[in-house]
Design an enzyme around this catalytic site. Structure first.
Site, PDB file in Angstrom:
ATOM      1  N   ARG A   1       6.080   1.277  -2.474  1.00  0.00           N
ATOM      2  CA  ARG A   1       6.616   0.994  -1.148  1.00  0.00           C
ATOM      3  C   ARG A   1       6.572   2.251  -0.295  1.00  0.00           C
ATOM      4  NH1 ARG A   1      10.380  -2.591   0.171  1.00  0.00           N
ATOM      5  NH2 ARG A   1       9.754  -1.900   2.252  1.00  0.00           N
ATOM      6  N   GLY A   2       6.861   2.087   0.977  1.00  0.00           N
ATOM      7  CA  GLY A   2       6.870   3.208   1.901  1.00  0.00           C
ATOM      8  C   GLY A   2       5.726   3.118   2.878  1.00  0.00           C
TER       9      GLY A   2
ATOM     10  N   CYS B   1       4.356 -14.356   4.130  1.00  0.00           N
ATOM     11  CA  CYS B   1       3.612 -13.099   4.064  1.00  0.00           C
ATOM     12  C   CYS B   1       3.639 -12.485   2.668  1.00  0.00           C
ATOM     13  CB  CYS B   1       4.179 -12.088   5.063  1.00  0.00           C
ATOM     14  SG  CYS B   1       4.081 -12.609   6.786  1.00  0.00           S
TER      15      CYS B   1
ATOM     16  N   SER C   1       6.669   3.914  12.207  1.00  0.00           N
ATOM     17  CA  SER C   1       5.751   4.539  11.260  1.00  0.00           C
ATOM     18  C   SER C   1       4.541   5.077  12.023  1.00  0.00           C
ATOM     19  CB  SER C   1       5.292   3.529  10.204  1.00  0.00           C
ATOM     20  OG  SER C   1       4.364   2.603  10.759  1.00  0.00           O
TER      21      SER C   1
ATOM     22  N   SER D   1       1.511  -5.022  -2.728  1.00  0.00           N
ATOM     23  CA  SER D   1       1.105  -6.388  -2.400  1.00  0.00           C
ATOM     24  C   SER D   1       0.986  -7.267  -3.642  1.00  0.00           C
ATOM     25  CB  SER D   1      -0.249  -6.325  -1.669  1.00  0.00           C
ATOM     26  OG  SER D   1      -0.929  -7.548  -1.729  1.00  0.00           O
ATOM     27  N   LEU D   2       1.705  -8.399  -3.643  1.00  0.00           N
ATOM     28  CA  LEU D   2       1.542  -9.370  -4.725  1.00  0.00           C
ATOM     29  C   LEU D   2       0.132  -9.942  -4.745  1.00  0.00           C
ATOM     30  CD1 LEU D   2       4.920 -11.354  -4.554  1.00  0.00           C
ATOM     31  CD2 LEU D   2       4.301  -9.486  -6.100  1.00  0.00           C
ATOM     32  N   ARG D   3      -0.478 -10.060  -3.573  1.00  0.00           N
ATOM     33  CA  ARG D   3      -1.868 -10.542  -3.504  1.00  0.00           C
ATOM     34  C   ARG D   3      -2.803  -9.597  -4.251  1.00  0.00           C
ATOM     35  NH1 ARG D   3      -5.908  -8.432  -0.711  1.00  0.00           N
ATOM     36  NH2 ARG D   3      -4.474  -7.090   0.423  1.00  0.00           N
ATOM     37  N   ARG D   4      -2.686  -8.298  -3.966  1.00  0.00           N
ATOM     38  CA  ARG D   4      -3.536  -7.330  -4.664  1.00  0.00           C
ATOM     39  C   ARG D   4      -3.225  -7.311  -6.153  1.00  0.00           C
ATOM     40  NH1 ARG D   4      -2.175  -3.343  -0.101  1.00  0.00           N
ATOM     41  NH2 ARG D   4      -3.875  -3.593   1.399  1.00  0.00           N
TER      42      ARG D   4
ATOM     43  N   LYS E   1      -1.162  -9.162   9.641  1.00  0.00           N
ATOM     44  CA  LYS E   1      -0.814  -9.601   8.292  1.00  0.00           C
ATOM     45  C   LYS E   1       0.695  -9.565   8.037  1.00  0.00           C
ATOM     46  CE  LYS E   1      -1.797  -5.098   6.100  1.00  0.00           C
ATOM     47  NZ  LYS E   1      -0.456  -4.774   5.595  1.00  0.00           N
ATOM     48  N   ASP E   2       1.453  -8.862   8.896  1.00  0.00           N
ATOM     49  CA  ASP E   2       2.913  -8.814   8.758  1.00  0.00           C
ATOM     50  C   ASP E   2       3.614  -9.921   9.539  1.00  0.00           C
ATOM     51  OD1 ASP E   2       2.572  -6.520   7.264  1.00  0.00           O
ATOM     52  OD2 ASP E   2       3.075  -5.143   8.909  1.00  0.00           O
TER      53      ASP E   2
ATOM     54  N   ARG F   1       7.398  -0.555  15.483  1.00  0.00           N
ATOM     55  CA  ARG F   1       7.980   0.233  14.406  1.00  0.00           C
ATOM     56  C   ARG F   1       7.603   1.694  14.632  1.00  0.00           C
ATOM     57  NH1 ARG F   1       5.069  -2.055   9.420  1.00  0.00           N
ATOM     58  NH2 ARG F   1       6.357  -0.556   8.288  1.00  0.00           N
TER      59      ARG F   1
ATOM     60  N   THR G   1       0.490  -0.576  -5.862  1.00  0.00           N
ATOM     61  CA  THR G   1       0.263  -1.461  -4.723  1.00  0.00           C
ATOM     62  C   THR G   1       1.577  -2.115  -4.327  1.00  0.00           C
ATOM     63  OG1 THR G   1      -0.874  -3.434  -3.895  1.00  0.00           O
ATOM     64  CG2 THR G   1      -0.407  -3.380  -6.243  1.00  0.00           C
TER      65      THR G   1
ATOM     66  N   THR H   1       3.834   8.154   2.944  1.00  0.00           N
ATOM     67  CA  THR H   1       4.662   8.187   1.738  1.00  0.00           C
ATOM     68  C   THR H   1       3.858   7.743   0.528  1.00  0.00           C
ATOM     69  OG1 THR H   1       6.682   7.769   3.000  1.00  0.00           O
ATOM     70  CG2 THR H   1       6.748   7.265   0.653  1.00  0.00           C
ATOM     71  N   ARG H   2       3.061   6.715   0.692  1.00  0.00           N
ATOM     72  CA  ARG H   2       2.258   6.215  -0.430  1.00  0.00           C
ATOM     73  C   ARG H   2       1.231   7.245  -0.872  1.00  0.00           C
ATOM     74  NH1 ARG H   2       1.362  -0.216   1.157  1.00  0.00           N
ATOM     75  NH2 ARG H   2       3.438  -0.511   2.013  1.00  0.00           N
TER      76      ARG H   2
END
Length: 317
Positions: free
Chosen positions: A154-155, A247, A18, A134-137, A88-89, A16, A132, A159-160
């Site tokens: 997101r981003g 994920c 980024s 992340s649903l986990r966080r 993790k992705d 990617r 965040t 960006t974040r």
């Protein structure tokens, strides 16, 4: 590191575009150039669908696998030899024809609290907005701090951080590893210990993916594999596989290895923080089969506590 293996004359790394993804690919490129000075190692940058769609949550558009799929197509079509991913992705089950050939040494696996005004999460007043992706966080954050407001973020990393600096959030949660790799460690106000927030499966480890029909390449990349990290992350991924998770399932799993003794912990919860299941297991682990077995044991523990019903609520099962 030295090797008697003769690599191909050139290697192309798909990544990617980024800043963090490019750092990771350049890190692998530099290691390979050190191992094989005669090999021309180049980077093939791509913008994936996961990078392009920023107005919807990852869970709604297909999960983090969107960051991986186009890179696999590039390898399938012969444009690249390998892809470097944040582990993790990477989906828990790879498509037919692909293999995860090396898992590199883990950086700091913890989550990081980043905020211009608050030293830690405990200092936040009721109603403060935490960002965040992340649903986990989100699940673990809401369970521990129900008085806070959680909003999607997101981003890419830059960006974040920009959205935080613009005042859209009181603070945000990010992976400590990404900040450290980009030289942004000073932005971390506090790291969150696994006892307070279990990391994502494979967090802070880099995975190298190749086509399964490239044993020559597997041999060339073997020197980049870090066996302790590979064992720990394999156990973590086995928990998720054992639950049929993806994920984007709001679960965390984290394994540590001291000698041959592994300690594996996992949590599965609802994003609203109203329900969470916890499991852990210890065992002797010296190979991937034992790591897989330990992960499956933890998955069974979670199932015995009602994981299937919880996953059904999430629409993940």
């Amino acid at each position: 590191m030295t090797s008697t293996f003769t690599p191909p004359p050139s290697l192309v790394i798909a990544t990617r575009e980024s800043r963090l993804a490019l750092w990771q690919a350049e890190h692998v490129r530099d290691l390979l150039k050190g191992l094989y000075p005669q090999c021309d190692v180049r980077i093939f940058g791509m913008t994936t669908q996961g990078d392009q769609i920023l107005d919807k949550s990852l869970a709604k558009i297909g999960g983090k696998g969107l960051f991986v799929k186009e890179l696999e197509v590039a390898m399938e079509q012969g444009h690249a030899d390998l892809a470097v991913h944040s582990l993790k992705d990477v989906p828990m089950v790879l498509p037919t024809g692909f293999a995860l050939t090396a898992v590199m040494e883990r950086e700091d696996p913890r989550d990081a609290w980043v905020s211009p005004h608050y030293a830690n999460l405990a200092d936040l007043p009721a109603g403060a907005v935490v960002g965040t992706s992340s649903l986990r966080r989100e699940s673990q954050l809401r369970a521990r701090y129900p008085h806070l407001k959680v909003q999607a973020l997101r981003g890419n990393l830059d960006t974040r951080l920009r959205k935080l600096d613009e005042g859209q959030y009181a603070g945000i949660l990010l992976a400590a590893a990404g900040l450290k790799r980009l030289g942004l460690g000073e932005r971390v106000r506090a790291v969150i210990e696994p006892e307070d927030m279990l990391p994502a499966v494979g967090q802070a480890a880099l995975g190298i993916e190749i086509r399964a029909d490239r044993p020559d390449l597997a041999q060339a990349l073997a020197a980049l594999n870090h066996p302790p990290t590979a064992l720990c992350t394999h156990a973590e991924r086995a928990v998720s596989r054992g639950l049929g998770g993806s994920c984007t399932t709001p679960m965390g799993a984290y394994a540590t290895l001291e000698g041959e003794a592994m300690h594996l912990r996992a949590v599965l919860g609802l994003p609203d923080g109203s329900q969470a299941l916890h499991a852990q297991q210890r065992g002797r682990v010296t190979d991937l089969a034992q790591a897989e077995a330990l992960g499956q044991q933890v998955a069974r523990q979670l199932r015995e506590q009602g994981a299937d019903a919880l996953l059904a609520q999430l629409g993940s099962h």
